[in-house]
Write a protein that holds these residues in place. Structure first.
Motif, PDB file in Angstrom:
ATOM      1  N   GLU A   1       0.831  -1.207   0.000  1.00 23.49           N
ATOM      2  CA  GLU A   1       0.000   0.000   0.000  1.00 23.49           C
ATOM      3  C   GLU A   1       0.864   1.255   0.000  1.00 23.49           C
ATOM      4  O   GLU A   1       0.596   2.214  -0.731  1.00 23.49           O
ATOM      5  CB  GLU A   1      -0.910   0.001   1.229  1.00 23.49           C
TER       6      GLU A   1
ATOM      7  N   TRP B   1      -0.806   4.387  -1.938  1.00 24.36           N
ATOM      8  CA  TRP B   1      -0.845   5.697  -1.296  1.00 24.36           C
ATOM      9  C   TRP B   1      -0.378   6.829  -2.203  1.00 24.36           C
ATOM     10  O   TRP B   1      -1.046   7.862  -2.317  1.00 24.36           O
ATOM     11  CB  TRP B   1      -0.021   5.674  -0.005  1.00 24.36           C
TER      12      TRP B   1
ATOM     13  N   LEU C   1      -3.125   7.603  -4.775  1.00 18.59           N
ATOM     14  CA  LEU C   1      -4.314   8.233  -4.211  1.00 18.59           C
ATOM     15  C   LEU C   1      -4.044   9.683  -3.821  1.00 18.59           C
ATOM     16  O   LEU C   1      -4.886  10.563  -4.029  1.00 18.59           O
ATOM     17  CB  LEU C   1      -4.801   7.447  -2.997  1.00 18.59           C
ATOM     18  N   GLN C   2      -2.878   9.941  -3.256  1.00 15.20           N
ATOM     19  CA  GLN C   2      -2.554  11.309  -2.870  1.00 15.20           C
ATOM     20  C   GLN C   2      -2.399  12.220  -4.086  1.00 15.20           C
ATOM     21  O   GLN C   2      -2.705  13.408  -4.021  1.00 15.20           O
ATOM     22  CB  GLN C   2      -1.285  11.329  -2.021  1.00 15.20           C
TER      23      GLN C   2
ATOM     24  N   THR D   1      -6.411  12.240  -5.798  1.00 15.61           N
ATOM     25  CA  THR D   1      -7.589  12.607  -5.018  1.00 15.61           C
ATOM     26  C   THR D   1      -7.232  13.716  -4.034  1.00 15.61           C
ATOM     27  O   THR D   1      -6.061  14.021  -3.831  1.00 15.61           O
ATOM     28  CB  THR D   1      -8.139  11.408  -4.220  1.00 15.61           C
TER      29      THR D   1
ATOM     30  N   LEU E   1      -7.287  14.225  -0.395  1.00 12.35           N
ATOM     31  CA  LEU E   1      -7.417  13.625   0.928  1.00 12.35           C
ATOM     32  C   LEU E   1      -7.084  14.684   1.970  1.00 12.35           C
ATOM     33  O   LEU E   1      -6.071  15.366   1.866  1.00 12.35           O
ATOM     34  CB  LEU E   1      -6.454  12.444   1.079  1.00 12.35           C
TER      35      LEU E   1
ATOM     36  N   MET F   1      -3.540   8.071   8.714  1.00 11.68           N
ATOM     37  CA  MET F   1      -3.165   6.836   8.033  1.00 11.68           C
ATOM     38  C   MET F   1      -1.669   6.580   8.160  1.00 11.68           C
ATOM     39  O   MET F   1      -1.232   5.450   8.391  1.00 11.68           O
ATOM     40  CB  MET F   1      -3.558   6.915   6.554  1.00 11.68           C
TER      41      MET F   1
ATOM     42  N   GLU G   1      -9.475   2.471   6.324  1.00 11.85           N
ATOM     43  CA  GLU G   1      -9.304   2.162   4.902  1.00 11.85           C
ATOM     44  C   GLU G   1     -10.644   1.812   4.248  1.00 11.85           C
ATOM     45  O   GLU G   1     -10.961   2.300   3.157  1.00 11.85           O
ATOM     46  CB  GLU G   1      -8.346   0.984   4.722  1.00 11.85           C
TER      47      GLU G   1
ATOM     48  N   LEU H   1     -11.056   4.991   2.151  1.00 14.74           N
ATOM     49  CA  LEU H   1     -10.254   4.823   0.944  1.00 14.74           C
ATOM     50  C   LEU H   1     -10.878   3.901  -0.093  1.00 14.74           C
ATOM     51  O   LEU H   1     -10.791   4.171  -1.291  1.00 14.74           O
ATOM     52  CB  LEU H   1      -8.859   4.296   1.313  1.00 14.74           C
TER      53      LEU H   1
ATOM     54  N   LEU I   1     -12.846   5.330  -2.870  1.00 16.72           N
ATOM     55  CA  LEU I   1     -12.083   6.089  -3.870  1.00 16.72           C
ATOM     56  C   LEU I   1     -11.375   5.179  -4.868  1.00 16.72           C
ATOM     57  O   LEU I   1     -11.001   5.623  -5.956  1.00 16.72           O
ATOM     58  CB  LEU I   1     -11.031   6.961  -3.169  1.00 16.72           C
ATOM     59  N   MET I   2     -11.166   3.920  -4.481  1.00 17.33           N
ATOM     60  CA  MET I   2     -10.337   3.040  -5.291  1.00 17.33           C
ATOM     61  C   MET I   2     -10.907   2.816  -6.696  1.00 17.33           C
ATOM     62  O   MET I   2     -10.194   2.857  -7.684  1.00 17.33           O
ATOM     63  CB  MET I   2     -10.161   1.690  -4.588  1.00 17.33           C
TER      64      MET I   2
END
Length: 212
Positions: free
Chosen positions: A50, A55, A58-59, A62, A64, A72, A123, A127, A130-131
């Motif tokens: 992850e 990570w 996603l950062q 998106t 966050l 997290m 998560e 999260l 969002l995946m």
């Protein structure tokens, strides 16, 4: 998430089994410790995967909140520390095979479970929604492949059984459908019986007679 259910189930179960192992029973100790190694290694690889593969994406893709990112990150650090402690105490338990080392290890696993459960709760709530929008199927596959490669080949069918144990019928169908046909056949002809024997051997109550 089906993989999370493995850790939610196995870590507290192993803590109870370790606590109930008779001092000096090295055969029983070895059976449980081998399974513990599999679970701890898988959890460590899951979180490292992850950190490396999910990570950053996603950062980047998106928005966050800073509080979510900080929480997290802190959870991952806590899990890494608890994993290291559990691994060290597992080695001591293997070496000493006494009541004190068993209790210390069981306590460490319960602490690990608290950290991991809190992180997995976040998560799944924050999260996973969002995946599907921000992580491609190929990227998901890369994460899964990394985890699969971390499992010794001799333990792959056992870990597959651990994943499928609490899966719904739909989840089982989807998971198996992603596997090559020869792997599905191997699971159905060999893996199901191997996993049943393994769980019987690992989870039997202390002092009971193992099934053959």
């Amino acid at each position: 998430m089906v993989l999370h259910r493995v850790f939610r189930r196995e870590i507290p179960l192993l803590a109870d089994l370790i606590e109930g192992t008779a001092p000096g029973d090295r055969q029983r100790l070895s059976t449980i410790a081998d399974h513990l190694d599999l679970i701890l290694d898988a959890l460590g690889e899951h979180h490292e995967g992850e950190d490396d593969l999910l990570w950053p994406k996603l950062q980047e893709r998106t928005v966050l909140g800073a509080d979510v990112v900080a929480r997290m990150a802190g959870q991952h650090e806590a899990i890494a520390g608890a994993l290291a402690t559990a691994a060290n105490l597992s080695y001591q338990w293997r070496t000493e095979a006494d009541r004190d080392s068993a209790l210390r290890l069981a306590d460490a696993l319960r602490e690990l479970d608290r950290h991991a459960a809190a992180h997995m709760d976040d998560e799944e709530e924050l999260l996973l929604p969002l995946m599907s929008d921000h992580i491609t199927p190929r990227e998901w596959f890369e994460v899964g492949e990394r985890g699969r490669r971390s499992v010794p080949k001799s333990k792959l069918l056992i870990f597959l059984g651990a994943i499928l144990e609490d899966a719904t019928a739909q989840e089982r169908h989807q998971f198996l459908a992603q596997m090559p046909a020869p792997a599905r056949l191997l699971w159905r002809t060999v893996g199901t019986r191997l996993y049943a024997r393994t769980t019987t051997r690992v989870r039997r109550p202390s002092g009971s007679i193992p099934r053959t």
